[in-house]
Design a protein around this motif. Structure first.
Motif, PDB file in Angstrom:
ATOM      1  N   LYS A  32     -10.997   7.550 -45.659  1.00  0.00           N
ATOM      2  CA  LYS A  32     -11.202   8.512 -44.522  1.00  0.00           C
ATOM      3  C   LYS A  32     -12.251   7.662 -43.613  1.00  0.00           C
ATOM      4  N   TYR A  33     -12.267   7.991 -42.353  1.00  0.00           N
ATOM      5  CA  TYR A  33     -12.764   7.134 -41.347  1.00  0.00           C
ATOM      6  C   TYR A  33     -13.875   7.903 -40.399  1.00  0.00           C
ATOM      7  N   ALA A  34     -14.832   7.500 -40.051  1.00  0.00           N
ATOM      8  CA  ALA A  34     -15.635   7.901 -38.946  1.00  0.00           C
ATOM      9  C   ALA A  34     -15.418   7.262 -37.443  1.00  0.00           C
ATOM     10  N   ASP A  35     -16.083   8.137 -36.393  1.00  0.00           N
ATOM     11  CA  ASP A  35     -15.643   7.574 -35.311  1.00  0.00           C
ATOM     12  C   ASP A  35     -16.590   6.547 -34.861  1.00  0.00           C
ATOM     13  N   SER A  36     -17.480   6.360 -35.978  1.00  0.00           N
ATOM     14  CA  SER A  36     -18.426   5.230 -35.484  1.00  0.00           C
ATOM     15  C   SER A  36     -18.076   3.870 -36.399  1.00  0.00           C
ATOM     16  N   HIS A  37     -16.918   3.875 -36.689  1.00  0.00           N
ATOM     17  CA  HIS A  37     -15.879   2.639 -37.326  1.00  0.00           C
ATOM     18  C   HIS A  37     -16.543   2.395 -38.735  1.00  0.00           C
ATOM     19  N   GLU A  38     -16.932   3.416 -39.446  1.00  0.00           N
ATOM     20  CA  GLU A  38     -17.273   3.118 -41.119  1.00  0.00           C
ATOM     21  C   GLU A  38     -16.099   3.926 -41.689  1.00  0.00           C
ATOM     22  N   TRP A  39     -15.799   3.307 -42.916  1.00  0.00           N
ATOM     23  CA  TRP A  39     -14.696   3.933 -43.600  1.00  0.00           C
ATOM     24  C   TRP A  39     -15.380   4.461 -45.101  1.00  0.00           C
ATOM     25  N   ALA A  40     -14.773   5.453 -45.610  1.00  0.00           N
ATOM     26  CA  ALA A  40     -15.200   5.953 -47.019  1.00  0.00           C
ATOM     27  C   ALA A  40     -13.962   6.028 -48.029  1.00  0.00           C
ATOM     28  N   ASP A  41     -13.993   5.373 -49.109  1.00  0.00           N
ATOM     29  CA  ASP A  41     -13.037   5.235 -50.231  1.00  0.00           C
ATOM     30  C   ASP A  41     -13.584   6.274 -51.175  1.00  0.00           C
ATOM     31  N   VAL A  42     -13.035   7.408 -51.177  1.00  0.00           N
ATOM     32  CA  VAL A  42     -13.644   8.386 -52.118  1.00  0.00           C
ATOM     33  C   VAL A  42     -12.833   8.457 -53.375  1.00  0.00           C
ATOM     34  N   ASP A  43     -13.420   8.364 -54.370  1.00  0.00           N
ATOM     35  CA  ASP A  43     -13.073   8.474 -55.931  1.00  0.00           C
ATOM     36  C   ASP A  43     -13.978   9.456 -56.689  1.00  0.00           C
ATOM     37  N   GLY A  44     -13.652  10.954 -56.777  1.00  0.00           N
ATOM     38  CA  GLY A  44     -14.224  11.969 -57.273  1.00  0.00           C
ATOM     39  C   GLY A  44     -15.514  12.327 -56.466  1.00  0.00           C
ATOM     40  N   GLU A  69     -31.498   0.128 -50.137  1.00  0.00           N
ATOM     41  CA  GLU A  69     -32.166  -0.158 -51.570  1.00  0.00           C
ATOM     42  C   GLU A  69     -31.178   0.885 -52.432  1.00  0.00           C
ATOM     43  N   VAL A  70     -30.714   0.792 -53.589  1.00  0.00           N
ATOM     44  CA  VAL A  70     -30.413   1.623 -54.470  1.00  0.00           C
ATOM     45  C   VAL A  70     -31.234   2.640 -54.770  1.00  0.00           C
ATOM     46  N   GLY A  71     -30.879   3.901 -55.040  1.00  0.00           N
ATOM     47  CA  GLY A  71     -31.599   4.970 -55.089  1.00  0.00           C
ATOM     48  C   GLY A  71     -32.113   5.844 -53.692  1.00  0.00           C
ATOM     49  N   ALA A  72     -32.031   5.033 -52.563  1.00  0.00           N
ATOM     50  CA  ALA A  72     -32.103   5.591 -51.191  1.00  0.00           C
ATOM     51  C   ALA A  72     -31.276   6.817 -51.018  1.00  0.00           C
ATOM     52  N   THR A  73     -31.457   7.826 -50.324  1.00  0.00           N
ATOM     53  CA  THR A  73     -30.572   8.745 -49.587  1.00  0.00           C
ATOM     54  C   THR A  73     -30.176   8.337 -48.060  1.00  0.00           C
ATOM     55  N   VAL A  74     -28.657   8.536 -48.051  1.00  0.00           N
ATOM     56  CA  VAL A  74     -28.081   8.381 -46.801  1.00  0.00           C
ATOM     57  C   VAL A  74     -27.867   9.696 -46.142  1.00  0.00           C
ATOM     58  N   THR A  75     -27.893  10.015 -44.956  1.00  0.00           N
ATOM     59  CA  THR A  75     -27.478  11.251 -44.369  1.00  0.00           C
ATOM     60  C   THR A  75     -26.299  10.952 -43.436  1.00  0.00           C
ATOM     61  N   LYS A  76     -25.113  11.737 -43.435  1.00  0.00           N
ATOM     62  CA  LYS A  76     -23.933  11.731 -42.571  1.00  0.00           C
ATOM     63  C   LYS A  76     -24.498  11.509 -41.197  1.00  0.00           C
ATOM     64  N   SER A  90     -25.176  -4.554 -35.084  1.00  0.00           N
ATOM     65  CA  SER A  90     -24.681  -2.981 -34.733  1.00  0.00           C
ATOM     66  C   SER A  90     -25.069  -2.492 -35.958  1.00  0.00           C
ATOM     67  N   ASP A  91     -25.707  -1.173 -35.859  1.00  0.00           N
ATOM     68  CA  ASP A  91     -26.120  -0.080 -37.058  1.00  0.00           C
ATOM     69  C   ASP A  91     -24.726   0.132 -37.501  1.00  0.00           C
ATOM     70  N   VAL A  92     -25.159   0.324 -39.058  1.00  0.00           N
ATOM     71  CA  VAL A  92     -24.027   1.000 -39.528  1.00  0.00           C
ATOM     72  C   VAL A  92     -24.523   2.517 -40.184  1.00  0.00           C
ATOM     73  N   TYR A  93     -23.678   3.563 -39.975  1.00  0.00           N
ATOM     74  CA  TYR A  93     -24.013   4.672 -40.072  1.00  0.00           C
ATOM     75  C   TYR A  93     -23.183   5.276 -41.291  1.00  0.00           C
ATOM     76  N   ALA A  94     -23.639   6.445 -42.038  1.00  0.00           N
ATOM     77  CA  ALA A  94     -23.086   7.000 -43.292  1.00  0.00           C
ATOM     78  C   ALA A  94     -22.241   7.835 -42.901  1.00  0.00           C
ATOM     79  N   PRO A  95     -20.840   7.856 -43.228  1.00  0.00           N
ATOM     80  CA  PRO A  95     -19.802   8.799 -42.977  1.00  0.00           C
ATOM     81  C   PRO A  95     -19.977  10.112 -43.822  1.00  0.00           C
ATOM     82  N   VAL A  96     -20.789   9.812 -45.005  1.00  0.00           N
ATOM     83  CA  VAL A  96     -21.185  11.317 -45.844  1.00  0.00           C
ATOM     84  C   VAL A  96     -22.526  10.998 -46.179  1.00  0.00           C
TER      85      VAL A  96
END
Length: 155
Positions: A32-44, A69-76, A90-96
């Motif tokens: 899956k792809y975001a318009d900010s050019h990140e991808w998500a490979d979803v597994d479950g 950091e591991v444990g941090a929360t990301v917001t779409k 370039s900033d990297v944005y969370a697709p989910v």
């Protein structure tokens, strides 16, 4: 060159690997792809996240990756890190949205993995998805390919 592309196409077909080509950049069919050019490979309920081949191509040689950091929360739609190249940062944005369960620490010593292998070895984070309905707003490979072609045509 044409014979190598034909061989690669036949090999991909035999191995049932779907790879759409767009100029230099490629996209993976089931991502899956975001318009900010990140991808998500979803597994479950998990997703590996990185920047697309199109993005790394436009950035140029990546020299540094700011990892969360591991444990941090990301917001779409919100940034969680940055990729610095010889051209720009370039900033990297969370697709989910979700909680980070793993970070690709190999990028600290080898940030060029994003250039060499953006969809495999160059992934940035792995998250446990908190809202799977967000996936519906992402593009499939064909939509993302068309999006990139339209975006490139404007420049």
């Amino acid at each position: 060159m044409a014979s190598r592309m034909l061989w690669a196409s036949r090999a991909a077909c035999h191995l049932r690997i779907s790879l759409f080509r767009r100029g230099f950049a490629s996209v993976i069919e089931h991502f899956k792809y975001a318009d900010s050019h990140e991808w998500a490979d979803v597994d479950g309920t998990y997703a590996k996240i990185g920047i697309t081949d199109h993005a790394q191509d436009h950035l140029g040689d990546v020299v540094y990756v700011e990892l969360p950091e591991v444990g941090a929360t990301v917001t779409k739609g919100k940034n969680f890190g940055a990729v610095e190249s010889v051209k720009a940062t370039s900033d990297v944005y969370a697709p989910v949205s979700g909680d980070i369960v793993e970070v690709n620490t190999k990028l600290s010593d080898s940030p060029g993995l994003i250039n060499a292998s953006p969809y495999k070895d160059g992934w940035i984070i792995k998250v446990q998805i908190s809202d799977s309905t967000e996936l519906k707003s992402l593009m499939d490979s064909e939509q993302y390919t068309n999006f990139c072609e339209e975006e490139d045509a404007k420049h």
